[in-house]
Structure formats: structure tokens, C-alpha cells
Write a protein that holds these residues in place. Structure first.
Motif, PDB file in Angstrom:
ATOM      1  N   TRP A 377       0.833  -1.205   0.000  1.00 51.32           N
ATOM      2  CA  TRP A 377       0.000   0.000   0.000  1.00 51.32           C
ATOM      3  C   TRP A 377       0.865   1.251   0.000  1.00 51.32           C
ATOM      4  O   TRP A 377       0.584   2.219  -0.733  1.00 51.32           O
ATOM      5  CB  TRP A 377      -0.920  -0.009   1.214  1.00 51.32           C
ATOM      6  CG  TRP A 377      -1.805   1.212   1.297  1.00 51.32           C
ATOM      7  CD1 TRP A 377      -2.997   1.398   0.661  1.00 51.32           C
ATOM      8  CD2 TRP A 377      -1.541   2.394   2.046  1.00 51.32           C
ATOM      9  NE1 TRP A 377      -3.502   2.640   0.969  1.00 51.32           N
ATOM     10  CE2 TRP A 377      -2.632   3.276   1.815  1.00 51.32           C
ATOM     11  CE3 TRP A 377      -0.520   2.803   2.884  1.00 51.32           C
ATOM     12  CZ2 TRP A 377      -2.707   4.531   2.400  1.00 51.32           C
ATOM     13  CZ3 TRP A 377      -0.589   4.063   3.467  1.00 51.32           C
ATOM     14  CH2 TRP A 377      -1.665   4.916   3.230  1.00 51.32           C
ATOM     15  N   GLU A 381       0.821   4.019  -2.919  1.00 50.60           N
ATOM     16  CA  GLU A 381       0.570   5.429  -2.639  1.00 50.60           C
ATOM     17  C   GLU A 381       1.752   6.295  -3.056  1.00 50.60           C
ATOM     18  O   GLU A 381       1.578   7.398  -3.578  1.00 50.60           O
ATOM     19  CB  GLU A 381       0.262   5.622  -1.149  1.00 50.60           C
ATOM     20  CG  GLU A 381      -1.071   5.048  -0.716  1.00 50.60           C
ATOM     21  CD  GLU A 381      -2.223   5.653  -1.499  1.00 50.60           C
ATOM     22  OE1 GLU A 381      -2.277   6.894  -1.609  1.00 50.60           O
ATOM     23  OE2 GLU A 381      -3.062   4.878  -2.008  1.00 50.60           O
ATOM     24  N   HIS A 382       2.967   5.790  -2.813  1.00 54.57           N
ATOM     25  CA  HIS A 382       4.156   6.525  -3.236  1.00 54.57           C
ATOM     26  C   HIS A 382       4.194   6.633  -4.761  1.00 54.57           C
ATOM     27  O   HIS A 382       4.518   7.692  -5.319  1.00 54.57           O
ATOM     28  CB  HIS A 382       5.408   5.820  -2.723  1.00 54.57           C
ATOM     29  CG  HIS A 382       6.686   6.492  -3.091  1.00 54.57           C
ATOM     30  ND1 HIS A 382       7.090   7.683  -2.530  1.00 54.57           N
ATOM     31  CD2 HIS A 382       7.659   6.151  -3.991  1.00 54.57           C
ATOM     32  CE1 HIS A 382       8.257   8.045  -3.051  1.00 54.57           C
ATOM     33  NE2 HIS A 382       8.621   7.134  -3.943  1.00 54.57           N
ATOM     34  N   ARG A 384       1.593   6.494  -6.777  1.00 64.42           N
ATOM     35  CA  ARG A 384       0.532   7.407  -7.215  1.00 64.42           C
ATOM     36  C   ARG A 384       0.935   8.860  -7.000  1.00 64.42           C
ATOM     37  O   ARG A 384       0.643   9.723  -7.836  1.00 64.42           O
ATOM     38  CB  ARG A 384      -0.753   7.092  -6.450  1.00 64.42           C
ATOM     39  CG  ARG A 384      -1.408   5.783  -6.878  1.00 64.42           C
ATOM     40  CD  ARG A 384      -2.610   5.471  -6.021  1.00 64.42           C
ATOM     41  NE  ARG A 384      -3.295   4.267  -6.509  1.00 64.42           N
ATOM     42  CZ  ARG A 384      -4.308   3.694  -5.892  1.00 64.42           C
ATOM     43  NH1 ARG A 384      -4.756   4.194  -4.751  1.00 64.42           N
ATOM     44  NH2 ARG A 384      -4.871   2.614  -6.390  1.00 64.42           N
ATOM     45  N   LYS A 385       1.609   9.113  -5.896  1.00 59.06           N
ATOM     46  CA  LYS A 385       2.075  10.474  -5.637  1.00 59.06           C
ATOM     47  C   LYS A 385       3.073  10.909  -6.703  1.00 59.06           C
ATOM     48  O   LYS A 385       3.031  12.049  -7.191  1.00 59.06           O
ATOM     49  CB  LYS A 385       2.714  10.533  -4.248  1.00 59.06           C
ATOM     50  CG  LYS A 385       3.183  11.920  -3.860  1.00 59.06           C
ATOM     51  CD  LYS A 385       3.791  11.911  -2.467  1.00 59.06           C
ATOM     52  CE  LYS A 385       4.297  13.305  -2.094  1.00 59.06           C
ATOM     53  NZ  LYS A 385       4.927  13.295  -0.742  1.00 59.06           N
TER      54      LYS A 385
END
Length: 593
Positions: A377, A381-382, A384-385
Motif C-alpha cells: 500500500w 501510494e508513493h 501514485r504520488k
């Protein structure tokens, strides 16, 4: 506090980056965590509760039968009502009980009652002689063992010398039973048990007298046998006094017998399951019944043996392998099945007499699985950032969301360097001559021009690059995959053509441009994020870029308005769409009416 946050950020970034070293370190930490669980008292107590439930289930649905059961002669409340003397002066009654044993001929007798430490002849003259008479008669007929407890200093409590000499030192055994940390009796001679002051426990000596060899340490087998229904002591004495010798032999003949208190509030121990038939829900049982269950264990199937530590460690290491399990339906199915199959397997082993604690293994598997999910996760998230930072303002919101969420499990989507078939669209403004506009007017006009190109490109699913002087580049097919990038690029060019008359007139008024030239080229491009120190720009390289720019700078284009030129490869791909193209020497020009 700031240093701690920075340290956590570094650890998080290292986990996100991954690698062989990170995998080995996390796997090792999970294994150490699993092994360390065994030293936590609260966790052990939870495991023992699960063990107690398992023993209860087996005892209810698949009890283990015993070939040689134990008889308990209980000193109950009715016996106290029938014998009016204080318990310390029951010497004549115990003598009658021992004489009844002489007639009944049990295989072995264990007296879980503590003989007095002094003579009571001063209280009742001749009372000691009564008990000695029974001891003398039973000694040569039946092997009888007497329990010995401990005083406040953990030393054997003294027994009146006359009784001790008559019985013999080898006929005394420890009445101490070993309790676990949660004060429940489960073990036979467990580690850490108080010194009993004797070579063996009462049940052990009785088993030896029956010719059963020492079966070592282990867990008391509470699966074995049914509920124990004690025979009241006063009933045995009544049968003896009434001359019912045949009835005595029927009840006790050839069987191991234990004598002890079965009162509601005295000498009670907690055990995993209820044992007393008169109290089928009460797990606090009289001590004599605990001795009886231990004796059942020793003379029948033997203690339950726990799996060796190295096997448990190996299973914990296998459970830690869930750290290497990524998302997937099959892996998730296997993982959740483990929480059903492992408890069932451990219950089956317990039925066979082998103890495997599943809670620690399952907790380690859960920890490894959740840790992997948590790290995945963080990586997603990293990722996506990074995508948001790289492509915000260059892709439409729909295309950006598609890029970010299309394949969230693959943390390289949109960022990894790869060779792709894509289309390059180059837009170039042609200035009418010397630019006379002020810098602010020029920047404002070019901003309108760039914004118009970006809107057109984004509507067709492409990515617009930054404005470089009077030229804008856009990509179709990377980073967002398109089924037909040539058609998407042409649609964007046509949209620009339709909308360009308004803002192109404004640029002409400011003496910025009088003509827009568009070049489209297809080919194999290398695209991805380039690691350049602290910056990670999205880079596209390949011959199609220069080809598109060359087409946009073609001097043979229209003198005003908007011209669109495509390379031969793009033209070949567009023939199926009914486009009318005018052939040039090295390119095709779209005829717009």
C-alpha cells in the motif's frame, strides 16, 4: 520528535524501495517476532486457552477410551456427617478402610490424605494403635502409597515417626501437582514446579507399582476416560462391616484406587475440562481427581507430547514466507484457508496425542501478510504520488486517474522505462516577422496558445509537454496506452484546427504569429522517468520526435491558417479512417476545406 519523524520517513522510503536486503531483514524480523511470542506470558495464556477448548471438544465428541480405569474413593460431606469425630481423629475409620482394601485386593492404592505429624494418644488413648493395625495388615497385601505435602518453607511436612516407620520411606510420594502460569493444571512434572521433597509424584509411584515404565514428561491426557464418579468412603466401610466382601471385590478388585477429599470448597484445582460427574460444568475439581487423571495418563496412553521446538520454529519460518506473497486471489484463498486448516490439523494431532500450538503460527502468518499488504500500500501510494507530481497539468483528469488506478498492484506502471509505439504531435507558430510585442504580451499570448493545445491533446487522451519557445510537443500512446494513437493524434490536430481561428487572430493582432503548423509522426519511442538526482522527469526519446518537429517546420506549408502534415507511417495507419491525404515528397498533407 523531528528526528524520530525523519527516521520513520527514511525507514518507510527504504521499505518502499525494497530489494533483496530489505526482504531478508523483514523476513528475519518476522521470524524473531514469532519465536519471541513464546516468551510472552499473556500470549501463552491465550494459547493454553485454545488448547483447553481443543481438549474439551475431543473429550465431548471423540473421547479416548482407557483399558485400565482408576477408582476414586471420595471423602465427601456425607462421610463427614456419618463420622462424628474431627477429621484428625479418624484413625479407626481409615483403619477400617485399609482392612477393606485387604479384602477387595485392588492393584494399588494411593492415599491422598496427609497423615498427622504427631501422636493423638494423649487425646484418645489407643487411637494411634488403631491406625497402625490397619497399616500393618495392608502393607503385606496391597501396595499402598501415602501423599506427603510441603510446609511453608517448601520442605516435606513431617509425619509421625511411628506411622512413618511402619509404612516405610519408599511408600511416601509427593502430593504436589504442577500448575501453569495461569494456575491451571496441565503438566506432569512441568519445569519450575516446586520441589516435592520426594523422588516421584503419587501417581508416578502408583504407576511404577503397576509395572508401567517411566514415560517421561508431558501434558496430562485429559482426553482419556469419562467423568469420574467417586465412591463415598463411608459406603466402602459399610460394605466391609456388613461382610459384603464380594461386593468390595467387584467394586475395587484388581483396579488402581485413589482416596481423597471431594468436598465442595477444599483441595480444589483448575483443570482444562470438568472431571467430576456430580459437577459436569465445574473445571475446579478435587485434587484426588487430578491425581486420578494423571494416573489414567501414565497407565494408558502416556502424556501428550508437544512437538519439538525446531519443528515449531520451522513452521513459524514457513508462516513468515507470507511476507513474499503479493496480492492475488489464489494466494488470498490459500491464506484464509490456513486459518481453518491449521486449527483443524492441530486438533487432529491433539486427538493423536501430539500438541501443536497453532496460535503463534497463525499470528506470525497474519503479521507477515498484513506487513506485506501495508508495504504494498505504501508503494502504491508513493507511486501514485509520483504519477500525480509527474503528470498533473500534462494529462487530463480522466487520463491521470486512469493512469493512477488502472493497475495499482504494479508499482512501475507509467514510470518504468520501456519501448512503446507512440505518436508525436508537434505544433509550431510561425511569426510574421520581427516580434514587436512586449514580453508580458508575448507571454500572455503564448499561454493562450499552450492552453488551447493542451485542451485539444487532453480531450484525445494524449499528454502535452511543456511550451518551448513557439513549439509544443505532445505524446499519444505514452504514458497512457491508447488503442489507436494515430487516430487520437489526428483528432487532436483537427480539434486544434477548428478552434485555432479565434486565438490565432489574437496572436496576429499582437504580431506574434499568423500561421500554425502541425506535424504528426509515428514510431518506436523510449519513454519513462529518468533518475536525475532529486528530479525524476518523464522523458520521451526517439527519431519520431525530430520527424514531427521537422514536419511542423516545413516551409511549404500554408501561408496562413493551420496546416497539418503527417509522416508516411502515420498516413498508412490513417488510411482506414477515410482520410484524404495529399502526397508530398516526404510527407502527407491533410487537405482541409
Amino acid at each position: 520528535m523531528n528526528w524520530l519523524l525523519r527516521f520513520i520517513d527514511r525507514i518507510q522510503l527504504r521499505l518502499i524501495q525494497g530489494g533483496s536486503l530489505v526482504n531478508v531483514l523483514v523476513f528475519s524480523c518476522l521470524c524473531l517476532f514469532g519465536l519471541a511470542l513464546q516468551s510472552f506470558a499473556s500470549f501463552q495464556a491465550a494459547e493454553w486457552k485454545l488448547y483447553d477448548r481443543g481438549v474439551g471438544l475431543i473429550r465431548t465428541f471423540a473421547p479416548s477410551t482407557v483399558a485400565n480405569d482408576v477408582i476414586v474413593v471420595g471423602i465427601d460431606e456425607e462421610s463427614f456427617r456419618q463420622f462424628s469425630e474431627p477429621f484428625a481423629l479418624w484413625h479407626p475409620h481409615f483403619a477400617d478402610l485399609l482392612q477393606a482394601f485387604v479384602l477387595a485386593k485392588p492393584s494399588v492404592v494411593g492415599m491422598d490424605i496427609v497423615l498427622p505429624d504427631r501422636s493423638y494418644d494423649a487425646v484418645v488413648p489407643g487411637i494411634d494403635r488403631e491406625l497402625m493395625r490397619g497399616l500393618l495388615q495392608v502393607r503385606s497385601e496391597v501396595p499402598v502409597f501415602f501423599a506427603q505435602t510441603l510446609d511453608d518453607t517448601n520442605r516435606p511436612r513431617p509425619i509421625f515417626a511411628g506411622f512413618r516407620a511402619l509404612i516405610g520411606e519408599d511408600r511416601f510420594a509427593s502430593a504436589v501437582l504442577c500448575l501453569d502460569e495461569d494456575s491451571v493444571l496441565r503438566r506432569h512434572h512441568a519445569d519450575g514446579c516446586a520441589d516435592s521433597g520426594s523422588s516421584s509424584a503419587l501417581a508416578s509411584k502408583m504407576a511404577q507399582a503397576l509395572g508401567v515404565s517411566d514415560r517421561g514428561l508431558g501434558l496430562i491426557d485429559f482426553r482419556a476416560g469419562g467423568m469420574i464418579e467417586p465412591i463415598p468412603m463411608h459406603r466402602i466401610i459399610d460394605l466391609y462391616k456388613q461382610g459384603e466382601h464380594g461386593k468390595l471385590r467387584e467394586l475395587l478388585g484388581g483396579k488402581p484406587v485413589l482416596v481423597g477429599l471431594v468436598l465442595p470448597l477444599e483441595d480444589r484445582l483448575r483443570v482444562p475440562v470438568a472431571l467430576q460427574a456430580l459437577e459436569p460444568e465445574n473445571r475446579r475439581v478435587p485434587g484426588v481427581m487430578a491425581h486420578a487423571q494423571l494416573l489414567r495418563t501414565l497407565i494408558n496412553h502416556g502424556p501428550i507430547q508437544q512437538v519439538p521446538f525446531w519443528i515449531e520454529g520451522a513452521l513459524i519460518a514457513l508462516a513468515c514466507l507470507w511476507w513474499f506473497a503479493h496480492h492475488g486471489f489464489q494466494k488470498s484463498l490459500i491464506y484464509w484457508s490456513l486459518f481453518v486448516l491449521l486449527p483443524l490439523f492441530s486438533l487432529y494431532l491433539l486427538w493423536l496425542g501430539i500438541l501443536l500450538m497453532p496460535a503463534g503460527i497463525l499470528l506470525v502468518a497474519k503479521t507477515a501478510y498484513v506487513t506485506r499488504q501495508g508495504v504494498d500500500w505504501l508503494r502504491i501510494e508513493h507511486h501514485r504520488k509520483q504519477l500525480m507530481e509527474a503528470f498533473t497539468g500534462h494529462l487530463s483528469k480522466a487520463a491521470l486517474q486512469r493512469l493512477v488506478h488502472e493497475q495499482p498492484a504494479d508499482t512501475d506502471v507509467g514510470l518504468k522505462t520501456e519501448q512503446v509505439h507512440a505518436v508525436v504531435l508537434a505544433c509550431r507558430l510561425r511569426a510574421p516577422g520581427l516580434l514587436v510585442s512586449t514580453p508580458s504580451v508575448k507571454l500572455s499570448g503564448f499561454s493562450k496558445y499552450y492552453e488551447a493545445i493542451k485542451i485539444a491533446v487532453n480531450k484525445s487522451g494524449g499528454m502535452v509537454d511543456r511550451l518551448q519557445d513557439d513549439e509544443v510537443l505532445a505524446w499519444f500512446g505514452t504514458p497512457v496506452k491508447l488503442d489507436d494513437p494515430e487516430r487520437a493524434a489526428l483528432e487532436a490536430a483537427l480539434f486544434i484546427r477548428r478552434e485555432s481561428h479565434t486565438w490565432l487572430q489574437l496572436l496576429q493582432q499582437d504580431c506574434l504569429a499568423d500561421c500554425l503548423q502541425i506535424g504528426i509522426a509515428s514510431g518506436e519511442l523510449v519513454a519513462g522517468r529518468a533518475a536525475l538526482g532529486d528530479a525524476n522527469p518523464f522523458v520521451v526519446i526517439g527519431p519520431a520526435i525530430e520527424q514531427a518537429r521537422t514536419l511542423a517546420r516545413d516551409s511549404t506549408a500554408l501561408s496562413e491558417g493551420t496546416s497539418i502534415r503527417v509522416c508516411p507511417q502515420t498516413a498508412a495507419a490513417l488510411k482506414g479512417h477515410g482520410m484524404v491525404l495529399e502526397t508530398g515528397s516526404k510527407s502527407y498533407q491533410l487537405i482541409l476545406n
